[in-house]
Design a protein around this motif. Structure first.
Motif, PDB file in Angstrom:
ATOM      1  N   SER A 393     -46.420 -50.630  22.726  1.00 20.30           N
ATOM      2  CA  SER A 393     -45.520 -50.411  23.854  1.00 20.30           C
ATOM      3  C   SER A 393     -45.796 -49.064  24.505  1.00 20.30           C
ATOM      4  CB  SER A 393     -44.062 -50.449  23.382  1.00 20.30           C
ATOM      5  OG  SER A 393     -43.612 -51.761  23.168  1.00 20.30           O
ATOM      6  N   PRO A 394     -45.460 -48.923  25.782  1.00 22.87           N
ATOM      7  CA  PRO A 394     -45.591 -47.618  26.445  1.00 22.87           C
ATOM      8  C   PRO A 394     -44.769 -46.548  25.722  1.00 22.87           C
ATOM      9  CG  PRO A 394     -45.238 -49.341  28.066  1.00 22.87           C
ATOM     10  CD  PRO A 394     -45.016 -49.970  26.731  1.00 22.87           C
ATOM     11  N   MET A 395     -45.380 -45.388  25.529  1.00 19.67           N
ATOM     12  CA  MET A 395     -44.737 -44.249  24.870  1.00 19.67           C
ATOM     13  C   MET A 395     -44.942 -43.006  25.731  1.00 19.67           C
ATOM     14  SD  MET A 395     -43.715 -45.354  21.784  1.00 19.67           S
ATOM     15  CE  MET A 395     -44.028 -46.724  20.652  1.00 19.67           C
ATOM     16  N   PRO A 396     -43.945 -42.101  25.782  1.00 17.41           N
ATOM     17  CA  PRO A 396     -44.104 -40.899  26.592  1.00 17.41           C
ATOM     18  C   PRO A 396     -45.203 -40.003  26.058  1.00 17.41           C
ATOM     19  CG  PRO A 396     -42.177 -40.706  25.188  1.00 17.41           C
ATOM     20  CD  PRO A 396     -42.666 -42.113  25.051  1.00 17.41           C
ATOM     21  N   LEU A 397     -46.039 -39.517  26.952  1.00 17.00           N
ATOM     22  CA  LEU A 397     -47.162 -38.662  26.571  1.00 17.00           C
ATOM     23  C   LEU A 397     -46.975 -37.235  27.071  1.00 17.00           C
ATOM     24  CD1 LEU A 397     -49.968 -38.633  25.220  1.00 17.00           C
ATOM     25  CD2 LEU A 397     -50.954 -39.203  27.456  1.00 17.00           C
ATOM     26  N   LYS A 398     -46.482 -37.099  28.308  1.00 16.32           N
ATOM     27  CA  LYS A 398     -46.299 -35.766  28.898  1.00 16.32           C
ATOM     28  C   LYS A 398     -45.165 -35.822  29.910  1.00 16.32           C
ATOM     29  CE  LYS A 398     -48.771 -32.143  31.440  1.00 16.32           C
ATOM     30  NZ  LYS A 398     -50.044 -31.753  32.097  1.00 16.32           N
ATOM     31  N   PHE A 410     -47.120 -41.894  30.597  1.00 16.78           N
ATOM     32  CA  PHE A 410     -47.061 -42.760  29.422  1.00 16.78           C
ATOM     33  C   PHE A 410     -48.464 -43.087  28.902  1.00 16.78           C
ATOM     34  CE2 PHE A 410     -42.983 -43.515  31.394  1.00 16.78           C
ATOM     35  CZ  PHE A 410     -42.119 -43.782  30.345  1.00 16.78           C
ATOM     36  N   LYS A 411     -48.547 -43.351  27.621  1.00 17.71           N
ATOM     37  CA  LYS A 411     -49.740 -43.961  27.030  1.00 17.71           C
ATOM     38  C   LYS A 411     -49.422 -45.425  26.722  1.00 17.71           C
ATOM     39  CE  LYS A 411     -48.629 -42.450  22.310  1.00 17.71           C
ATOM     40  NZ  LYS A 411     -49.121 -41.735  21.116  1.00 17.71           N
ATOM     41  N   ASN A 412     -50.439 -46.183  26.364  1.00 15.09           N
ATOM     42  CA  ASN A 412     -50.293 -47.608  26.030  1.00 15.09           C
ATOM     43  C   ASN A 412     -49.799 -48.436  27.213  1.00 15.09           C
ATOM     44  OD1 ASN A 412     -50.811 -46.648  23.388  1.00 15.09           O
ATOM     45  ND2 ASN A 412     -48.644 -46.575  22.902  1.00 15.09           N
TER      46      ASN A 412
END
Length: 492
Positions: A393-398, A410-412
């Motif tokens: 699932s999308p996850m916060p990256l920055k 987001f990543k993913n």
């Protein structure tokens, strides 16, 4: 008198004969699945000094039972899947022959009630059983709820449902298997077409620490916490036992004696995991967390040590552990633990977390078990079996503030973020210096980012939350239709 003496002599002879028999750990039975590309570890008991010979296909090994009568043989790792039933032969003074043994992929399913609930509890139980009750290359082993103050041994799974193939003749037993575990196994089989074995050992109401040893909790720096919880559960147990004892005899007969020890450090591990060690297996799926509500600060310390412990005990540093994030609920306290579970997916190597916040059910035991099982399965298919699919699932990256808006990268995201209903992105909140959160408008700004417009109450953002509610109405997904994870993160 003579008859009594004869009976005593016969009893003694019987006891000696029983002790002399070579015995395998209870996990070994007809129809079992052995793990491919890993040593076949076989263990049990016999007379001290007795030589044990083991053979499986062209693989052979032997050992001598120690002074305590325990023995173990490690056969070389089978290099290929075996779909035709073979014999596993264990021989000392007596001979054991386990028939219809396959070589495939072995997984264990652990956790609390949402892992334990069976197929009949699903919203599509009949449809699932009608479609999947004749898959004999899938085998399952069920360990019923048990607790123990001390680690149980190889022969202490007497009440377990031994390995059974999924066939029409076993449909009734199969219907009682873990719903999530069964759907996970079926999806692996549909994609891999190899034997799949899964072991279910879940306990409703169990806490993470009840599946850990004291040593593992100490390594996490959580000795004081687990001892505090142990005292609380001891008091709870004593109160419930006293109430049960005070009931009239006819009422006591209708109710099981209370057992709340599934909340106490190591009690589930001792009874249900220790007898399985050191079975070779590919990985674990874990669905637990409801009972750790409110202790998320301890959970984030405990779980990495739990993973280390499992990998050590099963002699597999590459043991995969895929978990399920807590689903929709009516409990406001679940949001912080969901956030911890998200972080643990990155903190623990060879792990991942299935996000199921879009289930739309708020009961404690959601009847839709397809989402968690599918999202666990795709992580396994991608990470373990090399399938080229989007599995996270999308996850916060920055997160960064730029003037009067905040950018969340987001990543993913796969081919890109998307909205499930054509409306603006919902469920974002921002907080400033005072720490108070306000709803904020948001929209997709690029393939992998969301732009949040600051509300008038906030000028300098300190934190951003997403889907921070018991049952958030989420609509942000990636291209694989996996929902973005709930989170709370600081802003740069």
């Amino acid at each position: 008198m003579k008859l009594k003496i004869i009976a005593m002599i016969l009893g003694a002879i019987s006891a000696i004969t029983t002790f002399a028999d070579v015995r395998c750990a209870d996990i070994f039975s007809d129809h079992m699945v052995l793990q491919v590309n890993m040593p076949i570890r076989i263990w049990g008991s016999a007379d001290a000094g007795e030589k044990i010979n083991v053979k499986f296909m062209n693989l052979k090994g032997s050992a001598v039972a120690g002074a305590d009568g325990k023995w173990r043989v490690d056969l070389p790792a089978p290099k290929k899947y075996v779909k035709e039933g073979q014999e596993l032969v264990v021989e000392g003074k007596n001979k054991l022959v386990f028939k219809d043994v396959l070589v495939g992929e072995v997984w264990v399913c652990l956790g609390q009630s949402n892992m334990d609930v069976n197929i009949t509890s699903m919203n599509d139980a009949k449809e699932f059983l009608d479609k999947n009750s004749n898959l004999p290359l899938i085998r399952y082993y069920f360990i019923p709820k048990a607790t123990s103050a001390t680690p149980r041994g190889a022969h202490d799974l007497k009440d377990a449902q031994k390995w059974l193939p999924v066939t029409p003749e076993n449909r009734k037993q199969f219907s009682r298997a873990s719903a999530v575990g069964s759907k996970f196994a079926v999806e692996l089989f549909e994609n891999l077409n190899v034997p799949i074995g899964y072991i279910s050992a879940a306990v409703g109401g169990s806490r993470l620490e009840s599946w850990m040893t004291r040593e593992a909790a100490a390594a996490a720096g959580e000795t004081a916490y687990v001892e505090r919880m142990e005292k609380l559960f001891d008091e709870w147990q004593a109160r419930d036992i006293a109430k049960w004892e005070a009931l009239p005899a006819e009422e006591k007969a209708k109710r099981n004696k209370p057992d709340n020890r599934c909340g106490v450090i190591s009690w589930c591990h001792n009874a249900m995991v220790a007898p399985l060690m050191p079975l070779s297996m590919r990985g674990e799926i874990w669905y637990q967390g409801e009972m750790n509500n409110g202790t998320h600060d301890n959970y984030i310390n405990l779980f990495p040590e739990y993973a280390k412990m499992m990998r050590k005990f099963f002699e597999n540093e590459n043991l995969y552990i895929f978990t399920v994030q807590l689903p929709d609920s009516t409990d406001k306290g679940w949001a912080p633990l969901r956030n911890v579970q998200r972080k643990l997916g990155d903190m623990v190597e060879k792990s991942g977390v299935a996000i199921i916040i879009d289930g739309g059910e708020t009961e404690l035991h959601p009847r839709d078990k397809t989402k968690p099982a599918h999202r666990l399965a795709i992580m396994a298919l991608a990470d373990v079996y090399g399938k080229k699919i989007i599995s996270r699932s999308p996850m916060p990256l920055k997160l960064s503030q730029k003037g009067d808006f905040v950018s969340v990268v987001f990543k993913n995201v796969g081919k890109g973020l998307k909205i499930s209903d054509g409306q603006g992105v919902r469920c974002f909140e921002v907080a400033g210096e005072d720490g108070k959160f306000y709803n904020a408008e948001a929209k997709i700004a690029s393939k992998n980012s969301v732009k949040i417009t600051l509300p008038s109450e906030v000028s300098s953002v300190k934190k951003v939350r997403y889907a921070w509610a018991p049952d958030p109405d989420v609509n942000l997904y990636n291209s694989a239709d996996l929902p973005a994870s709930p989170f709370e993160e600081p802003v740069e």
